[in-house]
Scaffold this motif. Structure first.
Motif, PDB file in Angstrom:
ATOM      1  N   ASP A 135      50.795  39.127  58.745  1.00 32.84           N
ATOM      2  CA  ASP A 135      51.185  39.555  57.394  1.00 32.84           C
ATOM      3  C   ASP A 135      50.135  40.477  56.777  1.00 32.84           C
ATOM      4  O   ASP A 135      50.469  41.502  56.152  1.00 32.84           O
ATOM      5  CB  ASP A 135      51.418  38.345  56.488  1.00 32.84           C
ATOM      6  CG  ASP A 135      52.680  37.574  56.850  1.00 32.84           C
ATOM      7  OD1 ASP A 135      53.527  38.129  57.575  1.00 32.84           O
ATOM      8  OD2 ASP A 135      52.802  36.412  56.412  1.00 32.84           O
ATOM      9  N   ASP A 136      48.857  40.116  56.934  1.00 31.53           N
ATOM     10  CA  ASP A 136      47.794  40.954  56.370  1.00 31.53           C
ATOM     11  C   ASP A 136      47.743  42.320  57.056  1.00 31.53           C
ATOM     12  O   ASP A 136      47.495  43.350  56.400  1.00 31.53           O
ATOM     13  CB  ASP A 136      46.440  40.261  56.514  1.00 31.53           C
ATOM     14  CG  ASP A 136      46.293  39.061  55.584  1.00 31.53           C
ATOM     15  OD1 ASP A 136      47.070  38.971  54.620  1.00 31.53           O
ATOM     16  OD2 ASP A 136      45.408  38.232  55.831  1.00 31.53           O
ATOM     17  N   SER A 139      50.599  44.407  55.817  1.00 32.14           N
ATOM     18  CA  SER A 139      50.302  44.878  54.457  1.00 32.14           C
ATOM     19  C   SER A 139      49.343  46.066  54.484  1.00 32.14           C
ATOM     20  O   SER A 139      49.478  47.004  53.683  1.00 32.14           O
ATOM     21  CB  SER A 139      49.699  43.745  53.626  1.00 32.14           C
ATOM     22  OG  SER A 139      50.649  42.708  53.423  1.00 32.14           O
ATOM     23  N   GLN A 143      49.974  49.820  53.116  1.00 30.12           N
ATOM     24  CA  GLN A 143      49.060  50.508  52.213  1.00 30.12           C
ATOM     25  C   GLN A 143      48.721  51.898  52.729  1.00 30.12           C
ATOM     26  O   GLN A 143      48.666  52.863  51.957  1.00 30.12           O
ATOM     27  CB  GLN A 143      47.786  49.675  52.036  1.00 30.12           C
ATOM     28  CG  GLN A 143      46.850  50.196  50.963  1.00 30.12           C
ATOM     29  CD  GLN A 143      45.686  49.242  50.703  1.00 30.12           C
ATOM     30  OE1 GLN A 143      45.609  48.149  51.277  1.00 30.12           O
ATOM     31  NE2 GLN A 143      44.775  49.659  49.839  1.00 30.12           N
ATOM     32  N   VAL A 227      56.615  43.603  55.789  1.00 31.02           N
ATOM     33  CA  VAL A 227      56.881  44.581  54.735  1.00 31.02           C
ATOM     34  C   VAL A 227      57.122  45.978  55.292  1.00 31.02           C
ATOM     35  O   VAL A 227      57.596  46.861  54.574  1.00 31.02           O
ATOM     36  CB  VAL A 227      55.722  44.614  53.723  1.00 31.02           C
ATOM     37  CG1 VAL A 227      55.619  43.297  52.971  1.00 31.02           C
ATOM     38  CG2 VAL A 227      54.403  44.970  54.416  1.00 31.02           C
TER      39      VAL A 227
END
Length: 418
Positions: A135-136, A139, A143, A227
């Motif tokens: 997940d990180d 993300s 970004q 995402v």
């Protein structure tokens, strides 16, 4: 991810010396910045499908020594290491052997932990698997896309798009420049990219060197919803996220084998700098590659010497360490089958030398100072070994101090604990 039990490191009298280290990025010896006497070290970990061979051991021994030097000099250390437990080579090996990729990864991670413990390696405080950080990582990719540093490339075998890092956009508006870590020309970079997991010939890329950030889900491959769509991370962004998550930005040393200089460390730094606006690390240090039977040890060639097999055949872990320590960490060298026998003779000679009572024993205090000076000179272990050969051939006036110094600085055990 759990690590392994740390070795006992004796405290030594007096003050150690902060080591001067070769920085690949600047091509010179330097003292990396260590604010507040706290060194932060990140070393790229294994892809767990064929661990642990002597090439791995040589790399991790290098950064074990680095930490020992820092600690002896009164510097606190924080050590982080990743595990690339989702990657094409792992999936290919699992498919070839008919083993579930997660089972294969878990088995090899367990073997690696055991090998590192038996070899007396200092464990990382942060030991992080890629699959724990999906997940990180996603993300971070999102970004980069929002900042204008990522773009989609169509795929023929997936519903979505792969996402790539835009080198030219990053160079135009971030602090990072291509070649900041790897001082190579473009032709060398293109060759290394093709050899080391890149895809410079892929259609649709803006720059042949642009690295993959996110691979869209393919049928039959592991993937995660995120995402940025279903898929899995590219190689370099994984370490960017894990390293900065554990240590923050501008940490002391980014380390690994010399085969990671490009593209891996170059683009790990690029991604992190593009996101944070600060450099990833102050220095980039790399261990040389180890050959066997005339070629670099590699899984594809099958010329691997496994640490676990040497240990299980009765080899003393300290002898294996000595066989590796005989070579400066930046050298490219070849392991010979006779090297272990030579190291075992040296170890036996040192142990006998502790009990030697000559008429003119060497000063243990001077031996300790010489060892510290050599270690501080870019981890010069061949000089350290030669120093001990000479001293223990004469005998020393304080065997306990020398044994403690060898254990603390080299991780070699001369006196077994009761």
């Amino acid at each position: 991810m759990r690590t392994w039990t740390p070795p006992v490191i004796p405290d030594l009298p007096g003050d150690g010396i902060v080591p001067k280290l070769y920085n690949t990025a600047t091509e010179r010896l330097e003292y990396p910045a260590i604010p507040d006497d706290r060194a932060l070290l990140y070393v790229c970990g294994i892809t767990p499908y064929d661990a642990t061979h002597l090439g791995h051991a040589f790399t991790y021994l290098t950064f074990d020594l680095m930490q020992r030097a820092w600690r002896d000099a009164g510097i606190d250390t924080v050590y982080a290491q990743n595990i690339t437990d989702i990657d094409d080579p792992l999936l290919e090996r699992a498919a070839d052997t008919g083993v579930d990729w997660r089972t294969l990864a878990d088995e090899q991670i367990g073997l690696f932990r055991s090998d590192m413990h038996r070899m007396g390696m200092i464990p990382p405080e942060h030991y992080v698997a890629v699959t724990e950080q999906i997940d990180d990582i996603a993300s971070a990719v999102a970004q980069l896309r929002e900042l204008g540093f990522a773009y989609p490339v169509p795929t023929d075998d997936a519903a979505g798009h792969d996402l790539y890092f835009d080198i030219d956009a990053a160079q135009a508006t971030s602090q990072w420049r291509l070649g900041d870590v790897a001082p190579y020309d473009r032709d060398v970079m293109l060759r290394l990219s093709a050899e080391r997991g890149g895809d410079p010939g892929r259609p649709g890329k803006r720059n042949p060197l642009d690295p993959l950030l996110w691979r869209a889900a393919r049928e039959g491959e592991p993937s995660w919803e995120s995402v940025v769509g279903a898929g899995r991370p590219g190689w370099h962004i994984e370490c960017s996220v894990i390293a900065t998550g554990a240590l923050g930005g501008a940490f002391t040393v980014q380390g690994g084998g010399s085969d990671l200089v490009f593209p891996h460390h170059e683009f790990t730094a690029a991604h992190a700098t593009a996101i944070s606006g600060t450099p990833l690390a102050h220095a980039y240090c790399h261990a040389g590659l180890v050959s066997y039977q005339g070629h670099k040890m590699s899984k594809s060639r099958g010329n691997l010497v496994f640490v676990s097999r040497l240990l299980n055949s009765g080899a003393d872990p300290s002898a294996i360490r000595l066989g590796l320590l005989a070579h400066h960490y930046r050298s490219e060298w070849e392991w010979l089958d006779s090297d272990l026998e030579v190291a075992e003779r040296r170890l036996a000679g040192w142990r006998d030398g502790l009990a030697r009572h000559g008429d003119d024993p060497a000063s243990a205090a001077q031996v300790l100072q010489q060892l510290r000076s050599a270690l501080a000179n870019d981890l010069d272990t061949p000089v350290m070994l030669a120093t001990l050969d000479a001293a223990l051939d004469r005998g020393v006036d304080d065997p306990g101090l020398v044994a403690a110094a060898v254990a603390a600085l080299l991780g070699v055990v001369l006196v077994e604990e009761d």
